[in-house]
Design an enzyme around this catalytic site. Structure first.
Site, PDB file in Angstrom:
ATOM      1  N   ASP A   6       0.855  -1.195   0.000  1.00 27.42           N
ATOM      2  CA  ASP A   6       0.000   0.000   0.000  1.00 27.42           C
ATOM      3  C   ASP A   6       0.889   1.242   0.000  1.00 27.42           C
ATOM      4  O   ASP A   6       1.872   1.313   0.742  1.00 27.42           O
ATOM      5  CB  ASP A   6      -0.892  -0.020   1.249  1.00 27.42           C
ATOM      6  CG  ASP A   6      -1.896   1.123   1.263  1.00 27.42           C
ATOM      7  OD1 ASP A   6      -3.070   0.880   0.927  1.00 27.42           O
ATOM      8  OD2 ASP A   6      -1.520   2.263   1.602  1.00 27.42           O
ATOM      9  N   ASP A 101      -4.111   2.473  -4.850  1.00 28.53           N
ATOM     10  CA  ASP A 101      -2.775   2.437  -4.237  1.00 28.53           C
ATOM     11  C   ASP A 101      -2.528   1.199  -3.381  1.00 28.53           C
ATOM     12  O   ASP A 101      -1.595   1.174  -2.600  1.00 28.53           O
ATOM     13  CB  ASP A 101      -2.539   3.709  -3.400  1.00 28.53           C
ATOM     14  CG  ASP A 101      -3.302   3.694  -2.092  1.00 28.53           C
ATOM     15  OD1 ASP A 101      -4.399   3.093  -2.046  1.00 28.53           O
ATOM     16  OD2 ASP A 101      -2.808   4.278  -1.120  1.00 28.53           O
ATOM     17  N   GLU A 102      -3.356   0.169  -3.542  1.00 26.28           N
ATOM     18  CA  GLU A 102      -3.175  -1.047  -2.738  1.00 26.28           C
ATOM     19  C   GLU A 102      -3.275  -2.275  -3.638  1.00 26.28           C
ATOM     20  O   GLU A 102      -4.137  -2.323  -4.520  1.00 26.28           O
ATOM     21  CB  GLU A 102      -4.249  -1.129  -1.652  1.00 26.28           C
ATOM     22  CG  GLU A 102      -4.112  -2.361  -0.772  1.00 26.28           C
ATOM     23  CD  GLU A 102      -5.302  -2.524   0.167  1.00 26.28           C
ATOM     24  OE1 GLU A 102      -5.173  -2.219   1.355  1.00 26.28           O
ATOM     25  OE2 GLU A 102      -6.369  -2.984  -0.314  1.00 26.28           O
TER      26      GLU A 102
END
Ligand code: DCP
Ligand code: CA
Length: 430
Positions: A6, A101-102
């Site tokens: 992340d 974003d993960e």
């Protein structure tokens, strides 16, 4: 092994990558302090003053007046997300992005290429820092839930590897809200029950958790035990009651009570049996029926968070002679695991070539799933996952909406309705 990665303070980190003057400073993306919006992302320097995502910008300004307030630029974030994904694909053939974003990477079999999981994690972090100038945090563990908890725990700019076997040691002392599905509301409910740590959660009898959290309680335990990580939004919204009302569990001399087993102490076993319309010698047919009865019995066990440690098969022949035999099994509520044992038991009962009038299964020596937490076994993980999915569909659309390949042979002999095959002694054959 699963690696969860992340990006730290994603929107802010992209702004800092594009404008190095912003690095190391309290930065807030979301808008200007006099505007009505909320904070989308805050740098860790701003978080030190209590600034959090979702907070009104004016509040953030009061907490940290020296912060640099910026408007977001979504196009840039998407571009960075694509580049992030591209880098990840060099490290594993299985990359699943769960947000911009993960991502989760299955790193099984990558050891020869990249080394031990921590080495791989470190290489990945450095590569992203080098190519994109953004910091990330990585969690590595044997399942997604633990990997995600590890990543959250190691933020920012961290790397946490949870070796096999040390999962309990890692999660038991953590606050219960690290678990998926425990937001501020559920946290308050649990705290009122005196449950503050993951350890307390796992020690609490299922029926209490079911009352407090509904069906989420079971999902959470399932996730910790190795099920797939799901965001709370994807969890079904029906509560524990709906499981009960659609998979009734009757009280018989050897049946399950509808009340929590822990409360009544009555739950001894769960039985399902049926008499055939015509006595039969067809072994394949009888075995299919056993699978079907086991599926139904296991469905009832799962609804009550119980595991069986003994399986019994009963056969009544056309002359009414009744025989039964039983075997100890390691605690389970998966029909797929019990079936081979039951098949073996059935065959041991069929020494004489006599027509069969009735078959039944009984699952006993029941214990609570709570006592079996953190059983990590790849096959059991897969089966639990499958059965949870089956239960969900069946609760919504009826038991007969999904029928296993093993019981297709029953199609010619029984009429099917939404609740499964209509057996000849339906009262005993839910
Ligand atoms: N986001 C948003 N509004 C929110 C939460 C998040 O617009 N209420 C956006 C901005 C975040 C991005 O999603 O940068 C990723 O969300 P995260 O929850 O991962 O938060 P951050 O990446 O900002 O911080 P961190 O992951 O370091 O906690
Ligand atoms: Ca993030």
């Amino acid at each position: 092994m699963i690696l969860c990665i992340d990006i730290d303070a994603f929107f802010v980190s992209v702004e800092q990558a594009l404008n190095p003057h912003l690095r190391g400073k309290p930065v807030i993306v979301g808008g200007q302090p006099n505007e009505r919006g909320v904070v989308a992302s805050a740098s860790y320097e701003a978080r030190r003053y209590g600034v959090r995502a979702g907070m009104p910008l004016s509040h953030a300004h009061r907490l940290c007046p020296q912060a640099i307030f910026l408007y977001g630029n979504y196009r840039n974030y998407e571009t960075y997300s694509e580049k992030f994904y591209e880098i990840l694909t060099h490290y594993s053939p299985t990359v699943e992005m769960t947000s911009l974003d993960e991502a989760f990477l299955d790193i099984k079999g990558t050891q020869r290429l990249f080394g031990e999981p921590q080495i791989l994690g470190q290489k990945l972090k450095s590569k992203i820092q080098e190519k994109l100038s953004i910091p990330t945090t990585i969690g590595i563990a044997r399942n997604r839930t633990i990997a995600k908890i590890a990543a959250d725990h190691a933020k920012p700019d961290g790397l946490l590897f949870i070796p096999r076997g040390s999962e309990q040691q890692f999660i038991l002392p953590l606050s219960v809200d690290v678990l998926p599905g425990i937001g501020p509301k559920n946290l308050e409910v649990l705290n009122r029950l005196g449950i503050s740590k993951v350890e307390d959660f796992l020690k609490t009898p299922s029926w209490i958790l079911n009352l407090a959290l509904g069906v989420q309680a079971r999902l959470i335990r399932f996730l910790i035990q190795g099920g797939d990580y799901r965001t709370p939004l994807e969890m079904p919204t029906n509560n524990a009651e709906s499981i009960k009302s659609t998979s009734p569990v009757t009280t018989t001399s050897h049946g399950l009570s509808n009340r929590p087993a822990f409360l009544t102490g009555q739950a001894k076993s769960v039985s399902r049996e049926t008499t055939f319309a015509e006595d039969t010698l067809d072994l394949e047919f009888v075995e299919s029926l056993i699978y079907y009865l086991l599926e139904r019995a296991c469905h009832a066990l799962r609804a009550e968070n119980l595991l069986a440690q003994k399986a019994t098969v009963k056969v009544r022949f056309s002359d009414f002679k009744t025989v039964l035999t039983q075997k100890k099994i390691s605690a389970t509520n998966c029909q797929q695991i019990i079936f081979p044992v039951a098949k073996h038991l059935l065959r041991s009962l069929l020494k004489e070539r006599k027509r069969i009038r009735l078959v039944g299964v009984n699952l006993s020596n029941l214990i609570s799933e709570t006592n079996q937490y953190l059983l990590f076994d790849k096959r059991i993980e897969r089966l639990n996952h499958l059965n949870l999915a089956l239960d969900r569909v069946r609760i919504r659309y009826g038991f007969g909406s999904v029928l296993a390949g093993k019981i297709m042979v029953l199609q010619d002999c029984y009429t099917k309705d939404n609740n499964g095959y209509i057996l000849h002694t339906p009262s005993l054959s839910q």
